[in-house]
Design an enzyme around this catalytic site. Structure first.
Site, PDB file in Angstrom:
ATOM      1  N   CYS A 119       0.800  -1.228   0.000  1.00 63.73           N
ATOM      2  CA  CYS A 119       0.000   0.000   0.000  1.00 63.73           C
ATOM      3  C   CYS A 119       0.834   1.281   0.000  1.00 63.73           C
ATOM      4  O   CYS A 119       0.318   2.360  -0.281  1.00 63.73           O
ATOM      5  CB  CYS A 119      -0.954   0.003   1.188  1.00 63.73           C
ATOM      6  SG  CYS A 119      -2.035  -1.437   1.242  1.00 63.73           S
ATOM      7  N   HIS A 252      -3.116   7.223   2.074  1.00 64.16           N
ATOM      8  CA  HIS A 252      -3.567   5.919   1.598  1.00 64.16           C
ATOM      9  C   HIS A 252      -4.962   5.677   2.146  1.00 64.16           C
ATOM     10  O   HIS A 252      -5.215   5.835   3.348  1.00 64.16           O
ATOM     11  CB  HIS A 252      -2.597   4.843   2.077  1.00 64.16           C
ATOM     12  CG  HIS A 252      -3.104   3.449   1.936  1.00 64.16           C
ATOM     13  ND1 HIS A 252      -3.721   3.004   0.790  1.00 64.16           N
ATOM     14  CD2 HIS A 252      -3.108   2.402   2.821  1.00 64.16           C
ATOM     15  CE1 HIS A 252      -4.082   1.736   0.961  1.00 64.16           C
ATOM     16  NE2 HIS A 252      -3.714   1.352   2.181  1.00 64.16           N
ATOM     17  N   ASN A 282     -10.084  -0.037   0.093  1.00 63.64           N
ATOM     18  CA  ASN A 282      -8.623  -0.040   0.081  1.00 63.64           C
ATOM     19  C   ASN A 282      -8.150  -0.670  -1.232  1.00 63.64           C
ATOM     20  O   ASN A 282      -8.265  -1.872  -1.429  1.00 63.64           O
ATOM     21  CB  ASN A 282      -8.107  -0.843   1.278  1.00 63.64           C
ATOM     22  CG  ASN A 282      -6.596  -0.835   1.395  1.00 63.64           C
ATOM     23  OD1 ASN A 282      -5.886  -0.499   0.445  1.00 63.64           O
ATOM     24  ND2 ASN A 282      -6.096  -1.215   2.554  1.00 63.64           N
TER      25      ASN A 282
END
Length: 325
Positions: A119, A252, A282
Site C-alpha cells: 500500500c 492511503h 482499500n
C-alpha cells in the site's frame, strides 16, 4: 540550475462492477457469514468497492488510468521516457506489469519496472521517479498504481474481505525548473512481515503456503498512525515547512479511523483530508493516485497548493511525499 519534477497530469480508473456493502452482506451470507452495512461503515468508513472482471488484469486497469493522466498532461505515450508501476497483484510472475503496460500503451523502448511496497507502493514509486528526473535519468515519467486485490481475498474472513477493492491511478511527472516534489521519506521494518501478508508462493507448478491475504488489523492500526505521523513530520522538516502549510493531506485510503487518527496527530481538520475510501475501499498502491485524481478533477486541489501524500503497507513499509501541485 537545479532540476525538479512536477506532476502535470493525473488519471484514474475503477472497473465497472461496483459492490455496495449490501451486496457484500448477500455475498457472504451464502457461506453463512454475517456482516452488515453498519458494521462495515463503523469500522472502516467503506460503503462500496469495485471488482474487476475475471479476464481483466492490473495492467488493463493501469492502462486506462495512464491514458487519462497522459491526456490531462497533454502528452502522447511516445513522450514518456520512464514507466514505474506500483502493484502487489501483478499480471504474472514476470515480466513486470510495467513492461506489459508499456506495450499496451505503445511507449516501447523506455525503462519500465515494478515497485513492490504494497500500500506504500505509489509513494515509493513517486520518490524513485522524482530521483531519476532530478539526476537527469528521465524527463517525463509515468507513475502508476494498479491493483486487483479481489483475486487474493479470503471471502470467509469478513474482517479483511470487506476492506479491499480493485482500481488504478496514475500521474505524469515531468522535469521542471520550478519546484514540484519538495521532499520524500521512505521506510520499512521487516520484523512486522507477519501482520499483513499473502504467505504463499509458486513452486513446481503448485501454490505453496496460503495465497490469500492475512492481516492483524489491530497491529496494523497501531503501527500505521505512529509511523505516518513521523513520516509526515520528516518531509515537512526536509522542506522547511510546518503542518499549517499543508493544504491537503492525501493519505492511503485504507480505513477512515487511521486517516482520522493521522489528521489529529498532524493537527489538520478533516476538511483538509481527501477522503475517497467510502467509494472504492482499500485499493492498495492505487488508492493515493485514485484519491489525488478525484481531488484534482473535482476542483478540491488547485494549482500551487501544498499536498502531503503518505501511505503504509505490508512489509511493513511506510513513507510520505510532499509536493507543490
Amino acid at each position: 540550475m537545479r532540476r525538479y519534477s512536477r506532476i502535470t497530469g493525473t488519471g484514474s480508473y475503477l472497473p465497472p462492477r461496483r459492490l455496495t456493502n449490501a451486496d457484500f452482506v448477500d455475498l457472504l451470507a451464502r457461506d453463512g457469514i454475517e456482516t452488515s452495512d453498519e458494521w462495515i461503515v463503523e469500522r472502516t468508513g467503506i460503503r462500496a468497492r469495485h471488482f474487476a472482471a475475471p479476464d481483466v488484469a492490473a495492467s488493463d486497469l493501469g492502462l486506462e488510468a495512464a491514458r487519462n493522466a497522459l491526456q490531462a498532461a497533454g502528452l502522447q505515450a511516445q513522450d514518456i521516457d520512464l514507466i514505474i508501476v506500483a502493484t502487489s497483484t501483478p499480471d504474472m510472475v514476470f515480466p513486470s506489469t510495467a513492461c506489459i503496460l508499456q506495450n499496451k500503451l505503445g511507449a516501447n523502448g523506455c525503462p519500465a519496472f515494478d515497485v513492490q511496497a504494497v500500500c506504500s507502493g505509489f509513494v515509493y514509486a513517486l520518490a524513485v521517479a522524482d530521483s531519476m528526473i532530478q539526476t537527469g535519468a528521465a524527463s517525463r515519467a509515468l507513475v502508476v498504481g494498479a491493483e486487483v486485490f479481489s483475486r487474493i481475498l479470503d471471502f470467509k474472513d469478513r474482517t479483511t474481505c470487506v476492506l479491499f477493492g480493485d482500481g488504478a491511478g496514475a500521474v505524469v511527472l515531468e522535469a521542471s525548473e520550478t519546484p514540484g516534489i519538495l521532499s520524500s521519506d521512505l521506510h520499512a521494518d521487516g520484523k512486522h512481515v507477519g501482520i499483513l501478508c499473502v504467505p504463499g508462493n509458486v513452486s513446481g507448478g503448485n501454490v505453496l503456503g496460503d495465497p490469500l491475504l492475512k492481516m492483524d488489523g489491530q497491529a496494523v492500526f497501531k503501527l500505521a498512525v505512529g509511523v505516518l505521523e513521523k513520516a509526515a513530520h520528516a518531509v515537512l522538516a526536509k522542506a522547511g515547512l510546518a503542518e499549517a502549510d499543508v493544504d491537503w493531506l492525501i493519505p492511503h485510503q485504507a480505513n477512515i479511523r487511521i486517516m482520522q487518527g493521522t489528521a489529529r496527530k498532524l493537527k489538520l481538520p478533516m476538511d483538509k483530508v481527501v477522503v475517497t475510501v467510502d467509494q472504492h475501499g482499500n485499493t492498495s498502491a492505487a488508492s493515493i493516485p485514485l484519491a489525488l485524481d478525484h481531488a484534482v478533477r473535482s476542483g478540491q486541489v488547485q494549482k500551487g497548493q501544498t499536498l502531503l501524500l503518505e501511505g503504509v503497507g505490508g512489509g511493513f513499509t511506510w513513507g510520505a511525499v510532499l509536493l507543490k501541485f
